[in-house]
Design a protein around this motif. Structure first.
Motif, PDB file in Angstrom:
ATOM      1  N   ALA A   1       0.874  -1.174   0.000  1.00 60.99           N
ATOM      2  CA  ALA A   1       0.000   0.000   0.000  1.00 60.99           C
ATOM      3  C   ALA A   1       0.908   1.219   0.000  1.00 60.99           C
ATOM      4  CB  ALA A   1      -0.903   0.004   1.223  1.00 60.99           C
ATOM      5  N   VAL A   2       0.588   2.189  -0.836  1.00 61.19           N
ATOM      6  CA  VAL A   2       1.406   3.393  -0.979  1.00 61.19           C
ATOM      7  C   VAL A   2       0.524   4.605  -0.709  1.00 61.19           C
ATOM      8  CG1 VAL A   2       2.887   4.732  -2.521  1.00 61.19           C
ATOM      9  CG2 VAL A   2       2.829   2.220  -2.707  1.00 61.19           C
ATOM     10  N   ILE A   3       0.926   5.386   0.277  1.00 55.59           N
ATOM     11  CA  ILE A   3       0.177   6.584   0.648  1.00 55.59           C
ATOM     12  C   ILE A   3       1.042   7.786   0.303  1.00 55.59           C
ATOM     13  CG2 ILE A   3      -0.889   7.848   2.551  1.00 55.59           C
ATOM     14  CD1 ILE A   3      -1.171   4.986   3.902  1.00 55.59           C
ATOM     15  N   LEU A   4       0.604   8.574  -0.684  1.00 57.57           N
ATOM     16  CA  LEU A   4       1.329   9.767  -1.083  1.00 57.57           C
ATOM     17  C   LEU A   4       0.608  10.972  -0.492  1.00 57.57           C
ATOM     18  CD1 LEU A   4       1.266   7.911  -4.125  1.00 57.57           C
ATOM     19  CD2 LEU A   4       3.286   9.333  -4.090  1.00 57.57           C
ATOM     20  N   PHE A   5       1.343  11.805   0.239  1.00 63.66           N
ATOM     21  CA  PHE A   5       0.699  12.948   0.872  1.00 63.66           C
ATOM     22  C   PHE A   5       1.514  14.220   0.678  1.00 63.66           C
ATOM     23  CE2 PHE A   5       3.403  10.998   4.007  1.00 63.66           C
ATOM     24  CZ  PHE A   5       3.935  12.037   4.750  1.00 63.66           C
ATOM     25  N   ASP A   6       0.796  15.331   0.599  1.00 59.16           N
ATOM     26  CA  ASP A   6       1.339  16.653   0.298  1.00 59.16           C
ATOM     27  C   ASP A   6       1.951  17.261   1.555  1.00 59.16           C
ATOM     28  OD1 ASP A   6       1.846  19.287  -0.387  1.00 59.16           O
ATOM     29  OD2 ASP A   6      -0.137  19.639  -1.232  1.00 59.16           O
ATOM     30  N   GLY A   7       3.260  17.481   1.530  1.00 61.04           N
ATOM     31  CA  GLY A   7       3.961  18.039   2.675  1.00 61.04           C
ATOM     32  C   GLY A   7       3.630  19.488   2.956  1.00 61.04           C
ATOM     33  N   ALA A   8       2.989  20.180   2.015  1.00 59.67           N
ATOM     34  CA  ALA A   8       2.636  21.592   2.212  1.00 59.67           C
ATOM     35  C   ALA A   8       1.218  21.759   2.750  1.00 59.67           C
ATOM     36  CB  ALA A   8       2.788  22.347   0.896  1.00 59.67           C
ATOM     37  N   ASP A   9       0.520  20.670   2.957  1.00 59.33           N
ATOM     38  CA  ASP A   9      -0.872  20.709   3.396  1.00 59.33           C
ATOM     39  C   ASP A   9      -0.978  20.118   4.799  1.00 59.33           C
ATOM     40  OD1 ASP A   9      -3.581  20.314   3.870  1.00 59.33           O
ATOM     41  OD2 ASP A   9      -3.976  19.372   1.940  1.00 59.33           O
ATOM     42  N   GLU A  10      -1.277  20.952   5.788  1.00 60.00           N
ATOM     43  CA  GLU A  10      -1.317  20.507   7.181  1.00 60.00           C
ATOM     44  C   GLU A  10      -2.353  19.405   7.398  1.00 60.00           C
ATOM     45  OE1 GLU A  10      -0.087  19.978  10.928  1.00 60.00           O
ATOM     46  OE2 GLU A  10       0.899  21.246   9.453  1.00 60.00           O
ATOM     47  N   GLU A  11      -3.493  19.500   6.749  1.00 55.38           N
ATOM     48  CA  GLU A  11      -4.522  18.457   6.886  1.00 55.38           C
ATOM     49  C   GLU A  11      -4.015  17.116   6.356  1.00 55.38           C
ATOM     50  OE1 GLU A  11      -8.927  17.508   5.106  1.00 55.38           O
ATOM     51  OE2 GLU A  11      -8.449  19.607   5.543  1.00 55.38           O
ATOM     52  N   SER A  12      -3.305  17.169   5.238  1.00 53.80           N
ATOM     53  CA  SER A  12      -2.737  15.958   4.655  1.00 53.80           C
ATOM     54  C   SER A  12      -1.691  15.345   5.589  1.00 53.80           C
ATOM     55  CB  SER A  12      -2.115  16.290   3.297  1.00 53.80           C
ATOM     56  OG  SER A  12      -1.593  15.151   2.678  1.00 53.80           O
ATOM     57  N   LEU A  13      -0.871  16.186   6.199  1.00 54.85           N
ATOM     58  CA  LEU A  13       0.135  15.701   7.151  1.00 54.85           C
ATOM     59  C   LEU A  13      -0.522  15.033   8.361  1.00 54.85           C
ATOM     60  CD1 LEU A  13       2.613  18.722   7.155  1.00 54.85           C
ATOM     61  CD2 LEU A  13       3.083  16.426   6.306  1.00 54.85           C
ATOM     62  N   GLN A  14      -1.551  15.645   8.897  1.00 55.41           N
ATOM     63  CA  GLN A  14      -2.238  15.082  10.062  1.00 55.41           C
ATOM     64  C   GLN A  14      -2.911  13.750   9.715  1.00 55.41           C
ATOM     65  OE1 GLN A  14      -1.849  16.155  13.126  1.00 55.41           O
ATOM     66  NE2 GLN A  14      -0.552  17.782  12.301  1.00 55.41           N
ATOM     67  N   ARG A  15      -3.500  13.679   8.549  1.00 58.29           N
ATOM     68  CA  ARG A  15      -4.147  12.446   8.109  1.00 58.29           C
ATOM     69  C   ARG A  15      -3.105  11.326   7.952  1.00 58.29           C
ATOM     70  NH1 ARG A  15      -7.538  14.700   4.857  1.00 58.29           N
ATOM     71  NH2 ARG A  15      -6.069  14.911   3.157  1.00 58.29           N
ATOM     72  N   ALA A  16      -1.950  11.661   7.378  1.00 53.28           N
ATOM     73  CA  ALA A  16      -0.883  10.667   7.200  1.00 53.28           C
ATOM     74  C   ALA A  16      -0.374  10.182   8.558  1.00 53.28           C
ATOM     75  CB  ALA A  16       0.259  11.260   6.377  1.00 53.28           C
ATOM     76  N   ARG A  17      -0.219  11.082   9.515  1.00 55.58           N
ATOM     77  CA  ARG A  17       0.230  10.674  10.857  1.00 55.58           C
ATOM     78  C   ARG A  17      -0.770   9.725  11.509  1.00 55.58           C
ATOM     79  NH1 ARG A  17       1.863  16.601  11.597  1.00 55.58           N
ATOM     80  NH2 ARG A  17       4.094  16.517  11.123  1.00 55.58           N
ATOM     81  N   ALA A  18      -2.050  10.024  11.362  1.00 52.74           N
ATOM     82  CA  ALA A  18      -3.090   9.167  11.948  1.00 52.74           C
ATOM     83  C   ALA A  18      -3.074   7.782  11.288  1.00 52.74           C
ATOM     84  CB  ALA A  18      -4.461   9.819  11.807  1.00 52.74           C
ATOM     85  N   GLU A  19      -2.902   7.748   9.971  1.00 52.88           N
ATOM     86  CA  GLU A  19      -2.851   6.461   9.263  1.00 52.88           C
ATOM     87  C   GLU A  19      -1.603   5.679   9.649  1.00 52.88           C
ATOM     88  OE1 GLU A  19      -5.193   4.994   7.865  1.00 52.88           O
ATOM     89  OE2 GLU A  19      -6.564   6.673   7.587  1.00 52.88           O
ATOM     90  N   TRP A  20      -0.483   6.367   9.806  1.00 54.83           N
ATOM     91  CA  TRP A  20       0.764   5.711  10.245  1.00 54.83           C
ATOM     92  C   TRP A  20       0.511   4.987  11.571  1.00 54.83           C
ATOM     93  CZ3 TRP A  20       6.021   5.621   8.659  1.00 54.83           C
ATOM     94  CH2 TRP A  20       6.928   5.181   9.632  1.00 54.83           C
ATOM     95  N   LYS A  21      -0.062   5.688  12.525  1.00 52.07           N
ATOM     96  CA  LYS A  21      -0.314   5.094  13.847  1.00 52.07           C
ATOM     97  C   LYS A  21      -1.271   3.911  13.743  1.00 52.07           C
ATOM     98  CE  LYS A  21       0.467   9.388  16.329  1.00 52.07           C
ATOM     99  NZ  LYS A  21      -0.165  10.498  17.052  1.00 52.07           N
ATOM    100  N   ARG A  22      -2.351   4.071  13.007  1.00 55.18           N
ATOM    101  CA  ARG A  22      -3.343   3.001  12.867  1.00 55.18           C
ATOM    102  C   ARG A  22      -2.744   1.767  12.209  1.00 55.18           C
ATOM    103  NH1 ARG A  22      -6.786   0.973   8.856  1.00 55.18           N
ATOM    104  NH2 ARG A  22      -6.143   2.555   7.358  1.00 55.18           N
ATOM    105  N   LEU A  23      -2.071   1.963  11.084  1.00 51.79           N
ATOM    106  CA  LEU A  23      -1.536   0.835  10.333  1.00 51.79           C
ATOM    107  C   LEU A  23      -0.395   0.149  11.081  1.00 51.79           C
ATOM    108  CD1 LEU A  23      -1.784   2.519   6.850  1.00 51.79           C
ATOM    109  CD2 LEU A  23      -3.092   0.522   7.612  1.00 51.79           C
ATOM    110  N   ARG A  24       0.408   0.914  11.784  1.00 53.75           N
ATOM    111  CA  ARG A  24       1.464   0.311  12.600  1.00 53.75           C
ATOM    112  C   ARG A  24       0.858  -0.507  13.731  1.00 53.75           C
ATOM    113  NH1 ARG A  24       6.000   3.866  15.396  1.00 53.75           N
ATOM    114  NH2 ARG A  24       4.441   3.962  17.007  1.00 53.75           N
ATOM    115  N   ALA A  25      -0.190   0.036  14.359  1.00 54.68           N
ATOM    116  CA  ALA A  25      -0.872  -0.691  15.437  1.00 54.68           C
ATOM    117  C   ALA A  25      -1.495  -1.989  14.927  1.00 54.68           C
ATOM    118  CB  ALA A  25      -1.939   0.190  16.087  1.00 54.68           C
TER     119      ALA A  25
END
Length: 153
Positions: A105-129
């Motif tokens: 699974a590949v998640i590409l997210f925009d580093g200039a978009d704060e909402e995108s960064l927050q969403r990626a962090r939440a997915e990182w935590k969920r998928l790692r868990a």
């Protein structure tokens, strides 16, 4: 467990990165679904794949084209897998569903978009868990992707 790759887009936009990744996926013999944030965006990415490089043909389709089962790359806004893909790309904030059973699974997210960064962090935590093998990639100053963090739960 599935290998999940997070790509932090800072130096190049999605329109430059995604086509190259899809070509690499095809070279590896993978079938791919690209899940975009909307039907309009899926159609725009389809148009991009026809025009991004005059020397490269990227076979793909969308709901407009039909015949999903024949398409090595399927672009959609839905959580579907009609071409029996083993790799899934999530772009433009598309919701990340279950990734079990995928090769990658590949998640590409925009580093200039704060909402995108927050969403990626939440997915990182969920998928790692969930126990998936997670890696985080950034481009260096030469445009090469570097693995900046890796590991399972």
């Amino acid at each position: 467990m599935t290998a999940v790759f997070f790509y932090h887009l800072e130096r190049q936009p999605l329109e430059q990165v995604l086509p190259k990744m899809l070509v690499t996926s095809l070279e590896r013999g993978w079938r791919v679904v690209v899940q975009a944030g909307s039907d309009e965006r899926a159609e725009a990415l389809s148009s991009l794949l026809w025009t991004f490089d005059d020397e490269v043909f990227v076979p793909h389709g969308t709901r407009t084209d039909g015949l999903a089962e024949l398409q090595p790359i399927w672009l959609t806004s839905l959580d579907e897998n009609p071409n029996v893909a083993n790799v899934r790309f999530y772009v433009d904030g598309a919701p990340v569903g279950a990734v079990d059973g995928l090769t990658r699974a590949v998640i590409l997210f925009d580093g200039a978009d704060e909402e995108s960064l927050q969403r990626a962090r939440a997915e990182w935590k969920r998928l790692r868990a969930e126990g998936h093998e997670i890696s985080y990639w950034q481009q260096d100053e030469h445009g090469r992707w570097q693995n900046r963090a890796a590991g399972a739960s």
